[in-house]
Design a protein around this motif. Structure first.
Motif: not given
Length: 85
Positions: A19-39
């Motif tokens: 979803l990051a390259p799409t106009p829907i602004p959900l890709g980067v927050p989803l990646m950030a949230l998942s990386v934070f929770l993985l850590i």
């Protein structure tokens, strides 16, 4: 619990990556949230992020930027991945 959460978080990360390259602004927050929770939940993921931060200076600078501006709990979790030495 980590064994159930890790695959789910990896799937969320991949969805965010798609979803990051799409106009829907959900890709980067989803990646950030998942990386934070993985850590926070997976020691191997935290070590992997620390290795990536050591290898790529731009990534380390980005994490340092976020560490300084995030709240105390988020900052503390991200600081666990600071490269040593």
């Amino acid at each position: 619990m980590s064994y159930l959460l890790t695959p789910l978080l990896l799937i969320v990360f991949v969805i965010g990556l798609i979803l990051a390259p799409t106009p829907i602004p959900l890709g980067v927050p989803l990646m950030a949230l998942s990386v934070f929770l993985l850590i926070a939940t997976n020691r191997h993921a935290a070590r992997t992020v620390a290795r990536l931060r050591k290898r790529f200076g731009w990534l380390n600078r980005a994490f340092c930027f976020i560490e300084d501006r995030a709240g105390p709990k988020i900052g503390r979790t991200l600081k666990r991945t600071r490269p040593r030495g």
